[in-house]
Design a protein around this motif. Structure first.
Motif, PDB file in Angstrom:
ATOM      1  N   PRO A 201      27.653  19.230   9.015  1.00 42.54           N
ATOM      2  CA  PRO A 201      27.600  20.693   9.189  1.00 42.54           C
ATOM      3  C   PRO A 201      27.689  21.403   7.853  1.00 42.54           C
ATOM      4  CG  PRO A 201      29.080  19.726  10.792  1.00 42.54           C
ATOM      5  CD  PRO A 201      28.720  18.631   9.838  1.00 42.54           C
TER       6      PRO A 201
ATOM      7  N   ARG B 167      31.470  25.388  18.197  1.00 43.93           N
ATOM      8  CA  ARG B 167      31.117  24.148  17.515  1.00 43.93           C
ATOM      9  C   ARG B 167      31.379  24.290  16.012  1.00 43.93           C
ATOM     10  NH1 ARG B 167      27.237  20.893  20.449  1.00 43.93           N
ATOM     11  NH2 ARG B 167      26.902  21.736  22.547  1.00 43.93           N
ATOM     12  N   GLU B 168      31.319  23.169  15.323  1.00 39.59           N
ATOM     13  CA  GLU B 168      31.536  23.183  13.868  1.00 39.59           C
ATOM     14  C   GLU B 168      30.244  23.547  13.163  1.00 39.59           C
ATOM     15  OE1 GLU B 168      33.095  20.199  10.279  1.00 39.59           O
ATOM     16  OE2 GLU B 168      32.773  19.433  12.315  1.00 39.59           O
ATOM     17  N   GLY B 169      30.343  24.405  12.144  1.00 44.02           N
ATOM     18  CA  GLY B 169      29.176  24.727  11.345  1.00 44.02           C
ATOM     19  C   GLY B 169      28.760  26.180  11.441  1.00 44.02           C
TER      20      GLY B 169
ATOM     21  N   GLN C 193      34.427  29.566   6.716  1.00 42.56           N
ATOM     22  CA  GLN C 193      34.979  29.080   7.975  1.00 42.56           C
ATOM     23  C   GLN C 193      35.423  30.235   8.867  1.00 42.56           C
ATOM     24  OE1 GLN C 193      34.884  26.178   9.252  1.00 42.56           O
ATOM     25  NE2 GLN C 193      34.151  25.044   7.477  1.00 42.56           N
TER      26      GLN C 193
ATOM     27  N   ARG D 217      31.227  32.725  10.361  1.00 42.05           N
ATOM     28  CA  ARG D 217      30.169  31.710  10.414  1.00 42.05           C
ATOM     29  C   ARG D 217      28.901  32.200  11.103  1.00 42.05           C
ATOM     30  NH1 ARG D 217      31.335  27.603  13.566  1.00 42.05           N
ATOM     31  NH2 ARG D 217      33.178  28.484  14.577  1.00 42.05           N
TER      32      ARG D 217
END
Length: 695
Positions: A183, A591-593, A627, A630
């Motif tokens: 990510p 979600r991550e990213g 973070q 995003r």
């Protein structure tokens, strides 16, 4: 691959971690050595001292140890010591033992210990090349290639390939896949650990030739271009330090997105600009309609400008009479006319020829003086060239020209344009570019971006544009022929790396053929390379977007994704309004990213309000994701070149309808569909374009 928690404390991973710690200490010592340099007694004057001080500051920055960036990412174990090692003259060119060369750690920059032996070898050094090129079929004398996995700056895993062992079958690198699919939050990062063989061939191509890279979405063409700059600066540093390098991108958002790649590779001196920056001779305050922009961007405008400029050169009607003391020296009008014709026939720049004319006239006077028995020298010739009579003659025959005033007259004076566009532009084309309300002065004129390019062309006709050593031109498919000429002027004696995708051309004048574009650039001998392996876009996403290719670029092969993870892909029919779009954004933010919400420009204000009301924070293009922030709301017109882990694409039909014609709209849609790295959700309340729904 070793990433288990129960590794022996003295195992390979522990030894590699120890080498990493020692390498970081060595890099810190290298930096401290530079910081401790005393230059107080080594420079002759304050100018040299300032230059040296700046060079030292740049060297200190280049030796910075980025805590979250791996210092090395691979290792090569050679069967035999690689003879001469790195190229002579490079930073690594100092005596080392054969044993030191048999096992080499490959990283972003060179690091040596107190004895000068390498602890990390620069990825650009010739001895590092097998890390990218070696294979089972051609191991390049490499016994083992080791890749490293990191979390932040901590080494957490390694993976070995025994290239010279015929019994071991080739395997797909899990670490390589993880690095490609990792990510991404923040600006674009380098791909130095994942460069593929076909990419490495382009990166390491020589400085003397121009390379054009045709690459579909996710093939890494932008990264290849940037890494090529880093490689050329390593291999030809002294030459490029004199001549300069430049990266040209489509807009400020794109340049901001890529601006950290080269510094991460230790290169801090490369300039970045847009084409508009290059031609900023006037303040741009207007926009052309597509019809006018297409004509102004046509290469035929160069001939119209040339004719208009040289129409100022006249025929002398009177002789030039120079008074020197009691003598009068007369240069007949026909002889001055011959001098003018000779300069025109030489084809040199307008301004250079104008500067040469006084000296030519003065030389004719000196010939007469010598025939009369005088012995004039260069000082006399210069005095004659500066005399009032010669200055007046030159002003009458070859007047000074201002590029902006020349373009102003062409666009404001129908008769002047018609006289010099005759046989070049049609009457309708002339009408398309004429201003309805002519400006009275350069300052009051409402110039468009295309006008600024015309002024740059005129400026080059008058005075030669300085050339750089190397130029990287990204998203080149959107340039007009006149814009290509503007870029080409910046590398007439240098080379270029041209990057683009014919399927992503979204301007009315978008490139349809690379040979034609390269001819406008002045690099018609360039090599065209095609990248078709997709590293960024997931299989399902690129397959869906490729449904458009037969309609927008029928000659291009679709990108073949090499991603093992198929990624998230959904097409959702939504209700009217924006609630479902906001819900999709919330879903992806779990979600991550990074997440990009891409929409037709006209839809952006409504979506921005909806996100604000829903309490979902968002950024604009060019703002750096973190973070904590995003989600980026991206107008479709600015999506090109950007990428996000996850994308919500709002109303594809609106993206197509937002362009002047369907062909351009479908290419814009293709761009928007291919911005996702890990997943794409397409939301629509209105019917999708039939090109997407057709089987």
């Amino acid at each position: 691959m070793d990433d288990s928690p129960d590794r022996p404390l003295d195992g390979p991973l522990a030894r590699e971690r120890s080498h990493l710690a020692a390498s970081r200490s060595a890099l810190r010592a290298m930096r401290e050595d530079v910081e401790a340099l005393d230059i107080s007694d080594v420079t002759a004057n304050w100018v040299n001292a300032a230059v040296l001080e700046r060079q030292i500051e740049e060297r200190i920055k280049a030796l910075a140890d980025l805590s979250d960036t791996p210092l090395f990412f691979g290792r090569l174990d050679y069967l035999h010591a690689p003879g001469a090692g790195p190229a002579a003259g490079a930073e690594e060119a100092h005596p080392q033992s054969a044993a030191a060369y048999q096992s080499l750690h490959v990283g972003r920059r060179h690091v040596h210990d107190a004895d000068g032996d390498p602890m990390v070898v620069d990825w650009r050094a010739p001895v590092s090349q097998p890390f990218y090129r070696a294979s089972k079929k051609d191991p390049m004398d490499v016994a083992l290639r080791r890749r490293f996995g990191y979390t932040g700056g901590e080494l957490t895993a390694y993976e070995d390939e025994h290239l010279s062992d015929p019994a071991e079958a080739p395997v797909t690198s899990r670490l390589l896949q993880q690095e490609i699919e990792r990510p991404r939050v923040g600006p674009m990062r380098d791909i130095v650990a994942t460069i593929q063989p076909e990419q490495d061939e382009i990166v390491r191509a020589g400085l003397g030739g121009t390379v054009c890279v045709q690459g579909g979405p996710g093939t890494g063409k932008t990264a290849v271009g940037l890494h090529r700059v880093a490689y050329l600066l390593y291999a030809h540093r002294e030459r490029l330090a004199r001549t300069g390098t430049l990266v040209i991108g489509p807009n400020r958002s794109f340049l901001h997105y890529i601006e950290q790649v080269l510094p991460a590779l230790g290169e801090l001196t490369v300039h970045q600009a847009t084409v508009d920056d290059l031609v900023a001779h006037v303040a741009v305050r207007a926009a052309d309609d597509p019809a006018a922009a297409v004509v102004k961007g046509d290469a035929r405008m160069a001939e119209v400008l040339r004719r208009a400029l040289y129409s100022h050169v006249g025929t002398p009607a009177e002789p030039v009479v120079v008074v020197r003391g009691s003598r009068r020296w007369r240069v007949p009008a026909y002889e001055v006319a011959e001098l003018v014709r000779e300069l025109l026939d030489r084809g040199i720049r307008y301004g250079a020829a104008r500067d040469a004319l006084p000296q030519r006239i003065a030389h004719a006077v000196l010939v007469q003086m010598e025939r009369a028995g005088e012995a004039p020298d260069d000082r006399v010739q210069n005095a004659v060239a500066r005399s009032t009579a010669v200055k007046a003659a030159v002003k009458a025959v070859w007047p000074a020209a201002d590029p902006a005033k020349l373009v102003l007259r062409l666009l404001a004076d129908a008769g002047f344009l018609a006289a010099h566009a005759d046989g070049v532009l049609t009457e309708d084309e002339q009408k398309a570019i004429l201003w309805v309300r002519p400006a009275r002065s350069v300052k009051s004129a409402k110039w468009s971006p295309a006008d600024a390019v015309l002024i740059d062309e005129a400026a080059d006709l008058i005075e030669r544009t300085p050339s750089l050593g190397h130029v990287v031109l990204d998203e080149a498919q959107d340039l007009s022929p006149m814009q290509y000429r503007a870029v080409g002027r910046r590398c007439t004696t240098g080379s270029a790396t041209v990057l683009g995708d014919l399927a992503q051309g979204t301007t009315p004048w978008a490139t349809r053929s690379w040979p034609e574009a390269l001819a406008h650039l002045g690099k018609d001998g360039a090599v065209v390379e095609e990248l078709t392996a997709g590293f960024r876009v997931p299989t399902d996403v690129i397959a869906y977007a490729s449904r458009l290719l037969p309609h927008i670029a029928p000659g291009l092969a679709p990108v073949a994704s090499i991603r093992e993870n198929p990624g998230l892909f959904e097409v959702r029919t939504t209700g009217a309004g924006t609630a479902d779009v906001v819900a999709a954004c919330r879903e992806l933010l779990r979600r991550e990213g990074s997440v990009g919400l891409i929409a037709a420009d006209a839809r952006v204000p409504e979506l921005a309000d909806a996100l604000t009301v829903a309490g979902v924070g968002h950024l604009g293009p060019g703002e750096e994701t973190t973070q904590a922030a995003r989600l980026t709301l991206v107008p479709a017109s600015l999506a090109k070149g950007l990428e996000y882990d996850y994308v919500v694409l709002d109303e594809p039909r609106a993206v197509v309808d937002g362009e002047p014609d369907e062909g351009t709209g479908l290419r814009r849609l293709y761009v928007c569909l291919t911005r996702a790295v890990s997943g794409l959700i397409v939301t629509h309340a209105t019917a999708l374009p039939e090109q997407l729904t057709a089987a």
